[in-house]
Design a protein around this motif. Structure first.
Motif, PDB file in Angstrom:
ATOM      1  N   UNK A 228       0.850  -1.194   0.000  1.00 53.52           N
ATOM      2  CA  UNK A 228       0.000   0.000   0.000  1.00 53.52           C
ATOM      3  C   UNK A 228       0.881   1.238   0.000  1.00 53.52           C
ATOM      4  N   UNK A 229       0.458   2.278  -0.695  1.00 52.75           N
ATOM      5  CA  UNK A 229       1.338   3.417  -0.983  1.00 52.75           C
ATOM      6  C   UNK A 229       1.860   4.134   0.252  1.00 52.75           C
ATOM      7  N   UNK A 230       1.014   4.319   1.280  1.00 51.00           N
ATOM      8  CA  UNK A 230       1.436   5.142   2.411  1.00 51.00           C
ATOM      9  C   UNK A 230       2.523   4.496   3.248  1.00 51.00           C
ATOM     10  N   UNK A 231       2.725   3.191   3.119  1.00 51.76           N
ATOM     11  CA  UNK A 231       3.767   2.533   3.920  1.00 51.76           C
ATOM     12  C   UNK A 231       5.153   2.706   3.324  1.00 51.76           C
ATOM     13  N   UNK A 232       5.247   2.935   2.014  1.00 49.28           N
ATOM     14  CA  UNK A 232       6.547   2.978   1.342  1.00 49.28           C
ATOM     15  C   UNK A 232       7.482   4.046   1.871  1.00 49.28           C
ATOM     16  N   UNK A 233       6.967   5.261   2.058  1.00 45.38           N
ATOM     17  CA  UNK A 233       7.829   6.350   2.512  1.00 45.38           C
ATOM     18  C   UNK A 233       8.305   6.134   3.936  1.00 45.38           C
ATOM     19  N   UNK A 234       7.425   5.596   4.804  1.00 46.99           N
ATOM     20  CA  UNK A 234       7.822   5.349   6.190  1.00 46.99           C
ATOM     21  C   UNK A 234       8.861   4.252   6.303  1.00 46.99           C
ATOM     22  N   UNK A 235       8.640   3.143   5.614  1.00 45.03           N
ATOM     23  CA  UNK A 235       9.603   2.045   5.630  1.00 45.03           C
ATOM     24  C   UNK A 235      10.906   2.494   4.969  1.00 45.03           C
ATOM     25  N   UNK A 236      10.784   3.256   3.901  1.00 45.92           N
ATOM     26  CA  UNK A 236      11.973   3.766   3.225  1.00 45.92           C
ATOM     27  C   UNK A 236      12.805   4.665   4.110  1.00 45.92           C
ATOM     28  N   UNK A 237      12.137   5.500   4.895  1.00 49.31           N
ATOM     29  CA  UNK A 237      12.873   6.374   5.814  1.00 49.31           C
ATOM     30  C   UNK A 237      13.612   5.564   6.871  1.00 49.31           C
ATOM     31  N   UNK A 238      12.991   4.478   7.359  1.00 52.55           N
ATOM     32  CA  UNK A 238      13.663   3.609   8.331  1.00 52.55           C
ATOM     33  C   UNK A 238      14.918   3.004   7.714  1.00 52.55           C
ATOM     34  N   UNK A 239      14.833   2.575   6.452  1.00 47.97           N
ATOM     35  CA  UNK A 239      16.002   2.012   5.759  1.00 47.97           C
ATOM     36  C   UNK A 239      17.077   3.070   5.546  1.00 47.97           C
ATOM     37  N   UNK A 240      16.650   4.273   5.194  1.00 44.33           N
ATOM     38  CA  UNK A 240      17.614   5.346   4.951  1.00 44.33           C
ATOM     39  C   UNK A 240      18.423   5.635   6.210  1.00 44.33           C
ATOM     40  N   UNK A 241      17.752   5.692   7.348  1.00 46.07           N
ATOM     41  CA  UNK A 241      18.438   5.952   8.623  1.00 46.07           C
ATOM     42  C   UNK A 241      19.371   4.801   8.980  1.00 46.07           C
ATOM     43  N   UNK A 242      18.910   3.578   8.735  1.00 42.56           N
ATOM     44  CA  UNK A 242      19.735   2.413   9.065  1.00 42.56           C
ATOM     45  C   UNK A 242      21.001   2.389   8.211  1.00 42.56           C
ATOM     46  N   UNK A 243      20.875   2.725   6.937  1.00 41.36           N
ATOM     47  CA  UNK A 243      22.043   2.749   6.048  1.00 41.36           C
ATOM     48  C   UNK A 243      23.028   3.824   6.481  1.00 41.36           C
ATOM     49  N   UNK A 244      22.506   4.945   6.954  1.00 41.02           N
ATOM     50  CA  UNK A 244      23.375   6.031   7.419  1.00 41.02           C
ATOM     51  C   UNK A 244      24.168   5.611   8.655  1.00 41.02           C
ATOM     52  N   UNK A 245      23.645   4.628   9.389  1.00 39.94           N
ATOM     53  CA  UNK A 245      24.312   4.144  10.598  1.00 39.94           C
ATOM     54  C   UNK A 245      25.131   2.888  10.339  1.00 39.94           C
ATOM     55  N   UNK A 246      25.294   2.542   9.054  1.00 40.54           N
ATOM     56  CA  UNK A 246      26.175   1.431   8.717  1.00 40.54           C
ATOM     57  C   UNK A 246      25.514   0.135   8.340  1.00 40.54           C
ATOM     58  N   UNK A 247      24.176   0.090   8.315  1.00 41.27           N
ATOM     59  CA  UNK A 247      23.493  -1.135   7.897  1.00 41.27           C
ATOM     60  C   UNK A 247      23.809  -1.402   6.425  1.00 41.27           C
ATOM     61  N   UNK A 248      24.081  -2.654   6.067  1.00 37.03           N
ATOM     62  CA  UNK A 248      24.434  -2.962   4.678  1.00 37.03           C
ATOM     63  C   UNK A 248      23.281  -2.775   3.695  1.00 37.03           C
ATOM     64  N   UNK A 249      22.084  -2.553   4.220  1.00 36.12           N
ATOM     65  CA  UNK A 249      20.933  -2.332   3.345  1.00 36.12           C
ATOM     66  C   UNK A 249      20.097  -3.577   3.148  1.00 36.12           C
ATOM     67  N   UNK A 250      18.823  -3.381   2.925  1.00 43.27           N
ATOM     68  CA  UNK A 250      17.891  -4.482   2.648  1.00 43.27           C
ATOM     69  C   UNK A 250      17.099  -4.139   1.396  1.00 43.27           C
TER      70      UNK A 250
END
Length: 340
Positions: A228-250
């Motif tokens: 569903x469209x409204x979840x994409x930006x929220x989940x994406x922001x969580x990934x963006x923050x995790x990558x900034x902290x060194x997460x290899x990405x999902x």
């Protein structure tokens, strides 16, 4: 000019005036459209970019035809409120209703009552095939899910833990989930860990995504999928923050093409999204309702599904496409050219 010529001229002008007085009412009566014709688009989360795009298509068709159009619905996910909006609109006896069905059990009897009252109802985005709605305009959601499933399977090389963000019970989302499952059934090493009900709340989706990103080892989540469209930006922001902290990405596959989702694809945070055409759905939807209003069928609630001479199609497929980093600029450029 002689007196005789002046007299003849005055007689000629009076004749033209009399003719116009007689003909103009007839011309007015022959006009097909009027601002008195009201068409409504009913949905939930009217503030979402997806529905704002749909409303643009709805208003464009109304402008083309010279009729009145309005989108109505709650500004947050609330199926009961959508039903109430539907009832309010039916009481106004509109020329037609285009509706996205959030809860099939709640809206089916309302749709049937509207049809029984002679009000054309067409579904868009999310269908109610068991109701007496005339037909459905929108995405083949089963195929949309299969398209996403093929992308996930390819990017994961056929194995990994995946989670879904959805709202169980909403017909279009359930069909997308089935499409993904159809594909994953051919990949026994892809495991669905959880199907999370994000309740139409982007913040709730973001919080849950952060929990998933904290799982390690065999419990590590390899792919997050938004139906569903409204979840994409929220989940994406969580990934963006995790990558900034060194997460290899999902891997993250989203739904729809709101600006924030497209930008996260461009930035390499979201892998891809499944694009629909809400503008097109609503544009075609109003024009279809207008056709029924002006050329009504003898039996509005007829069983057209099995009728080989049905005046209506069963389904108008507006198409889907996969958007990733290779073609995201094309959509961004097109949106910029279209303007607000």
């Amino acid at each position: 000019m002689s007196h005789a010529e002046v007299f003849q001229m005055s007689v000629w002008i009076k004749g033209i005036i009399v003719a116009l007085v007689c003909v103009l009412p007839l011309l007015e009566g022959c006009t097909r459209h009027s601002k008195k014709e009201h068409y409504y688009l009913i949905t939930v989360n009217v503030d979402l970019p997806y529905w704002k795009s749909a409303n643009e298509g709805f208003q464009k068709a109304a402008s083309d035809y010279g009729v009145s159009a309005e989108m109505r619905g709650p500004s947050r996910f609330d199926p009961q409120a959508e039903v109430q909006e539907f009832r309010t609109v039916v009481a106004r006896k509109p020329a037609g209703i285009l509706v996205s069905v959030t809860n099939l059990d709640l809206l089916r009897p309302e749709i049937d009552e509207a049809i029984a009252a002679g009000i054309p109802v067409i579904t868009m985005d999310s269908d109610a095939p068991a109701s007496k709605r005339l037909y459905f305009i929108g995405t083949n959601n089963l195929e949309a899910g299969r398209l996403g499933g093929q992308r996930v399977a390819a990017q994961l090389n056929g194995k990994g833990n995946v989670v879904f963000f959805t709202m169980p019970g909403q017909p279009n989302l359930d069909e997308r989930l089935k499409g993904y499952k159809d594909v994953f059934s051919g990949y026994p090493e892809i495991k669905i860990v959880e199907i999370f009900d994000m309740k139409g709340d982007s913040g709730l989706a973001m919080d849950k995504a952060q929990q998933y990103l904290g799982l390690k080892g065999k419990d590590r989540i390899d792919a997050l999928i938004c139906l569903q469209s409204s979840s994409g930006s929220g989940v994406g922001e969580a990934l963006r923050r995790a990558k900034a902290e060194g997460d290899p990405g999902r891997l993250l596959v989203a739904m729809d093409t709101d600006d924030s989702t497209l930008q996260l694809i461009k930035d390499g945070v979201i892998d891809s999204t499944i694009a629909q055409k809400p503008y097109t759905m609503a544009l075609i939807g109003l024009k279809a309702l207008d056709q029924v209003h002006h050329d009504p069928v003898k039996q509005m609630g007829g069983d057209y599904a099995l009728d080989p001479f049905s005046p209506f199609p069963a389904f108008v497929d507006t198409g889907v496409a996969l958007v990733d980093k290779s073609n995201v600029e094309t959509i961004l450029t097109r949106k910029e050219a279209a303007g607000p």
